[in-house]
Design a protein around this motif. Structure first.
Motif, PDB file in Angstrom:
ATOM      1  N   PRO A  16       0.851  -1.199   0.000  1.00 43.82           N
ATOM      2  CA  PRO A  16       0.000   0.000   0.000  1.00 43.82           C
ATOM      3  C   PRO A  16       0.884   1.244   0.000  1.00 43.82           C
ATOM      4  O   PRO A  16       1.865   1.323   0.744  1.00 43.82           O
ATOM      5  N   LEU A  17       0.541   2.191  -0.837  1.00 51.07           N
ATOM      6  CA  LEU A  17       1.358   3.396  -0.968  1.00 51.07           C
ATOM      7  C   LEU A  17       1.025   4.356   0.168  1.00 51.07           C
ATOM      8  O   LEU A  17       0.041   5.082   0.125  1.00 51.07           O
ATOM      9  N   THR A  18       1.881   4.337   1.188  1.00 42.09           N
ATOM     10  CA  THR A  18       1.682   5.188   2.355  1.00 42.09           C
ATOM     11  C   THR A  18       2.621   6.392   2.285  1.00 42.09           C
ATOM     12  O   THR A  18       3.527   6.460   1.456  1.00 42.09           O
ATOM     13  N   GLU A  19       2.399   7.322   3.206  1.00 43.75           N
ATOM     14  CA  GLU A  19       3.249   8.502   3.268  1.00 43.75           C
ATOM     15  C   GLU A  19       4.689   8.123   3.596  1.00 43.75           C
ATOM     16  O   GLU A  19       5.632   8.701   3.052  1.00 43.75           O
ATOM     17  N   ASP A  20       4.882   7.128   4.466  1.00 49.97           N
ATOM     18  CA  ASP A  20       6.231   6.697   4.845  1.00 49.97           C
ATOM     19  C   ASP A  20       6.989   6.141   3.650  1.00 49.97           C
ATOM     20  O   ASP A  20       8.169   6.452   3.440  1.00 49.97           O
ATOM     21  N   ILE A  21       6.319   5.296   2.854  1.00 50.14           N
ATOM     22  CA  ILE A  21       6.979   4.726   1.676  1.00 50.14           C
ATOM     23  C   ILE A  21       7.289   5.814   0.662  1.00 50.14           C
ATOM     24  O   ILE A  21       8.376   5.843   0.072  1.00 50.14           O
ATOM     25  N   ALA A  22       6.334   6.726   0.437  1.00 54.22           N
ATOM     26  CA  ALA A  22       6.567   7.806  -0.524  1.00 54.22           C
ATOM     27  C   ALA A  22       7.754   8.662  -0.111  1.00 54.22           C
ATOM     28  O   ALA A  22       8.593   9.030  -0.946  1.00 54.22           O
ATOM     29  N   ARG A  23       7.860   8.974   1.180  1.00 46.63           N
ATOM     30  CA  ARG A  23       8.991   9.777   1.655  1.00 46.63           C
ATOM     31  C   ARG A  23      10.305   9.020   1.524  1.00 46.63           C
ATOM     32  O   ARG A  23      11.336   9.595   1.161  1.00 46.63           O
TER      33      ARG A  23
END
Length: 388
Positions: free
Chosen positions: A48-55
């Motif tokens: 799942p594309l979360t804020e943590d992964i995106a950062r």
């Protein structure tokens, strides 16, 4: 009337026997169930594309820029090196002791010369030059002014008020090599002006490709960094002072991603070397199709560098033979915050953006097909009835 009903029942039976109504790719549920499925020697990871992964991925994309990687700012064009050709001129005040001579006649009278010129002095492999009465003098790594002072100090006490002038005739040592997609690859000589990166690119005739699709790489010793040329132009701090023996490589980078599924356009779309994010990518394909798209089914397929994931790397992940991890990132647009996450997620070259069909899309297709078939059969039945 009986014929009409029979035909309609037959048509509906045929339609209900259809197991598939066509699609542009796998369903959202099939993709979510692809986790740990084999792909050659690797396994697929669904995240799942979360804020943590995106950062985390955005941080991995931030490579050191030129101003941080190359901090040297000294202007090296004025310093001499091995192979440079110099012209050295020596003077002394009259009465000349070392350099006095008769230069010729003027109106029948001899004219005295108090100077000595040495054209074509080459800095040898040891970085030295030889000056009469001054001996061997180190020239490599020094400026002409420093050499002049050294010569004068050595001649003091031997010549009467000696003076010296050292001039660079041909620069062979302080050059920058420019190669790649430029008009004229070659070695660009540096001067005391202190040439910057854009100066040497201009000296090579400029780049041959569009600025937005051009990447510049600088190699200095064992250090290397790359940046989009557009970023260098927009940010003056990245237009650094180049140093002797730098290698500037200009490369054309036609980045692109592929859009498939329930998007406004299914195609391969190019993007700039400066990069785009997922929100921009969705905008460039015309967004999602309202009549088909599953807003929970926005996926990005990527062969990911495990180092980019850092702590987000799945445990026991199996990589491909070239060390990549097959990852499917899933964005749930039903959550309002997901649009902010999409703005932080960087797209990369050869990514596949796929939007799955909504679960009710198949039902809608089925109803449309049944309606079309029913109207066709009814039309045929009406024609039969009217002919009886």
């Amino acid at each position: 009337m009986q014929i009409r009903i029979s035909a309609l029942v037959i048509a509906m039976g045929i339609m209900s026997g259809c197991s598939s109504f066509g699609a542009s790719g796998p369903s959202g549920s099939a993709i979510m169930n692809a986790a740990d499925k084999p792909l050659a020697s690797a396994t697929i990871s669904v995240a799942p594309l979360t804020e943590d992964i995106a950062r985390q991925l955005a941080a991995a994309d931030r490579t050191p820029n030129f101003s941080h990687m190359f901090t040297e700012t000294e202007v090296m064009g004025s310093r001499l090196g091995r192979g440079d050709v110099l012209e050295i001129t020596l003077w002394e005040a009259p009465p000349a002791v070392l350099f006095g001579s008769v230069a010729g006649l003027m109106s029948g009278a001899p004219v005295a010369s108090n100077s000595l010129s040495q054209p074509g002095q080459v800095v040898d492999e040891n970085g030295l030059i030889k000056v009469p009465f001054a001996g061997s003098i180190r020239a490599a790594g020094r400026t002409p002014a420093e050499i002049e002072q050294d010569i004068v100090s050595r001649l003091r006490g031997k010549a009467h008020q000696p003076q010296a002038m050292v001039r660079l005739v041909r620069n062979q040592a302080t050059n920058v090599t420019v190669v790649g997609d430029v008009a004229n690859s070659g070695r660009i000589p540096l001067t005391p002006k202190g040439e910057r990166l854009l100066d040497v690119l201009a000296g090579a005739g400029g780049v041959k490709q569009a600025v937005s699709k051009t990447v510049v790489q600088i190699t200095r010793g064992d250090r290397l960094a790359s940046m989009p040329l557009e970023t260098v132009i927009r940010d003056p701090s990245q237009n650094i002072v180049v140093q002797p023996d730098d290698i500037v490589t200009v490369a054309y980078q036609p980045y692109s991603f592929i859009a498939l599924g329930a998007t406004g356009s299914n195609s391969e779309l190019p993007f700039e070397a400066t990069g785009i994010n997922l929100a921009q990518a969705m905008g460039r394909v015309g967004g999602l199709r309202d009549d088909r798209a599953d807003i929970r089914g926005v996926f990005v397929f990527r062969l990911e560098d495990p180092a980019a994931l850092g702590s987000q790397l799945p445990p026991n992940a199996r990589l491909t033979s070239d060390g990549k991890l097959p990852v499917i990132y899933q964005l749930d647009l039903k959550q309002p915050g997901s649009l902010f996450v999409a703005q932080s997620f960087p797209m990369r070259n050869r990514d596949v953006l796929y939007v799955s069909d909504a679960p009710l899309a198949d039902l809608q297709k089925f109803m449309n097909m049944v309606s079309s078939a029913a109207f066709s059969v009814i039309g045929v039945a009406n024609a039969v009835d009217s002919g009886q």
